[in-house]
Scaffold this active site. Structure first.
Site, PDB file in Angstrom:
ATOM      1  N   ARG A 174       0.840  -1.503  -0.047  1.00  0.00           N
ATOM      2  CA  ARG A 174      -0.181   0.184   0.181  1.00  0.00           C
ATOM      3  C   ARG A 174       1.027   1.368  -0.138  1.00  0.00           C
ATOM      4  NH1 ARG A 174      -2.689  -3.756  -1.242  1.00  0.00           N
ATOM      5  NH2 ARG A 174      -4.099  -4.274  -0.657  1.00  0.00           N
ATOM      6  N   SER A 252     -10.987  -0.055   3.390  1.00  0.00           N
ATOM      7  CA  SER A 252     -10.037  -0.587   4.073  1.00  0.00           C
ATOM      8  C   SER A 252      -9.425   1.140   5.098  1.00  0.00           C
ATOM      9  CB  SER A 252      -8.831  -1.476   4.444  1.00  0.00           C
ATOM     10  OG  SER A 252      -9.791  -2.496   3.941  1.00  0.00           O
ATOM     11  N   GLU A 349      -5.135   4.127   5.817  1.00  0.00           N
ATOM     12  CA  GLU A 349      -4.811   3.731   4.551  1.00  0.00           C
ATOM     13  C   GLU A 349      -4.453   4.763   3.519  1.00  0.00           C
ATOM     14  OE1 GLU A 349      -6.056  -0.036   2.903  1.00  0.00           O
ATOM     15  OE2 GLU A 349      -6.597   0.446   0.945  1.00  0.00           O
TER      16      GLU A 349
END
Ligand SMILES: Cc1cc2nc3c(=O)[nH]c(=O)nc-3n(C[C@H](O)[C@H](O)[C@H](O)COP(=O)(O)OP(=O)(O)OC[C@H]3O[C@@H](n4cnc5c(N)ncnc54)[C@H](O)[C@@H]3O)c2cc1C
Length: 357
Positions: A174, A252, A349
């Site tokens: 990520r 998320s 995130e």
């Protein structure tokens, strides 16, 4: 009030533009200036203007990985170009180029429709092609870095277009060089390497079961088609994740924390069912943030219109009129409670605009 201030052939400037419908949390925000760019060729000219050259610029795709906890402090840039083309095809391996403004899922479907394999596990991720390399999107056992050939970008430091190969993108979980330098690169297009022969990845939990539920025998000599894998992924995602069109969210909200294997071992002794996974690095383990948040009692929690999805502890939701500040406040308290109980610090995130984490 929204005012159109200038229209040029390749771009349009809009003053005081509302961004509520341009972020999937659906929280209110405004851009003092929104620059809608139809053709990336306009970027050198645009970045010669002092406001864009010297000030902060937020590049906005589909707004599915952002939380507006305040208005962006500078201009907001949105890229609209939509072309997709096969650059190279030797009958086995192809290089496909897509403009940053192409919707990601539509692009995945385009590749499948052209008999290309490699992106099927990444079906139904919201957002744009241009944002895909930013956080190295990943799902169902595949990360986009495995398929990226080159990224085309406007480099604000060099003041010119550049091409970065996959190594220069410095991808990680990520993460990428783009995410670490949000003011430097405007991604204008991405080139992908995709195969004509299916290169299927079915190991991820639940994927093989879903294919079986669809009546596809994955043990037979005839493997599933990439489009069937994409369909299985879509079916699982629709069950598990709230649709932002119905319930505001950014997928998320927290990354799965990566810790030293020794710390993971201590945690496993104290919490034997805490899910953890190996990474490419032997000395590290990735922990399930969802499990820890659920264990702290947050799943399904609601405070006014800010909440945690009942179906997925990692997903923060806007039930209607939550603000970004309320969602951020909830996220911070979730992180504090996980830290108090497990000693592990969660990281968001999505990119947080207008506040620091
Ligand atoms: C329901 C749901 C499910 C999701 N599932 C997943 C998942 O499975 N895996 C996953 O990895 N992500 C997932 N996400 C997160 C999100 O969809 C991805 O991160 C997506 O790539 C964001 O695309 P976007 O166009 O909406 O980017 P935005 O939210 O608009 O922007 C995100 C970041 O990228 C930057 N950015 C965007 N475009 C450019 C560009 N052209 N050049 C430079 N910077 C740019 C922005 O400045 C910002 O920092 C999910 C989100 C939702 C709402």
């Amino acid at each position: 009030m929204t005012n159109a201030t200038a229209c040029m052939p390749n771009y349009r400037l809009v003053e005081n533009a509302r961004l509520d419908a341009r972020n999937t949390f659906g929280v209110p925000a405004r851009a003092s200036v929104l620059v809608e760019v139809a053709d990336a060729a306009a970027l050198p000219e645009l970045f010669a203007y002092a406001m864009l050259r010297d000030g902060p610029v937020l590049v906005l795709g589909g707004g599915s990985n952002l939380l507006f906890a305040g208005d962006p402090s500078g201009a907001v840039l949105s890229l609209g170009a939509q072309s997709i083309a096969i650059l190279d095809d030797d009958g086995d391996r192809t290089v496909v180029r897509a403009d940053a403004g192409v919707e990601w899922h539509a692009f995945v479907l385009w590749t499948l429709g052209h008999g290309l394999s490699g992106l099927e596990n990444l079906a139904l991720i919201p957002g744009t092609v241009g944002a895909a390399p930013i956080q190295n999107i990943g799902a169902y056992g595949v990360e986009v870095r495995e398929r990226v050939h080159r990224v085309e970008a406007f480099d604000r430091v060099a003041g010119q277009p550049v091409r970065l190969d996959a190594e220069a993108c410095d991808f990680a979980y990520r993460d990428s060089v783009f995410k670490r330098n949000p003011e430097r690169y405007v991604v204008t297009a991405v080139e992908f390497v995709l195969g004509r022969a299916p290169d299927l990845r079915l190991e991820y939990a639940g994927l093989a079961d879903e294919l079986r539920n669809m009546g596809i025998d994955i043990t037979s000599s005839k493997p599933p088609r990439p489009s069937q894998v994409a369909e299985a992924v879509c079916r699982i995602r629709r069950r598990k994740l709230p649709d932002p069109a119905m319930l505001g969210n950014a997928g998320s909200f927290f990354k799965n924390p990566i810790v030293d294997a020794a710390i993971a071992q201590d945690l496993q002794r104290a919490h034997p069912v805490l899910p953890m996974f190996r990474t490419a690095i032997e000395s590290e383990r990735k922990l399930s943030a969802a499990w820890m948040i659920d264990a702290c009692g947050w799943k399904g929690h609601r405070e006014g219109d800010a909440g945690v999805a009942a179906s997925h502890a990692l997903v923060l939701v806007n039930h209607g009129s939550a603000t970004g500040v309320q969602l951020l406040d909830l996220a911070r308290r979730i992180a504090v409670s996980v830290h108090e109980r497990f000693g592990v610090m969660l990281e968001p995130e999505p990119r947080i605009i207008g506040a620091t984490w």
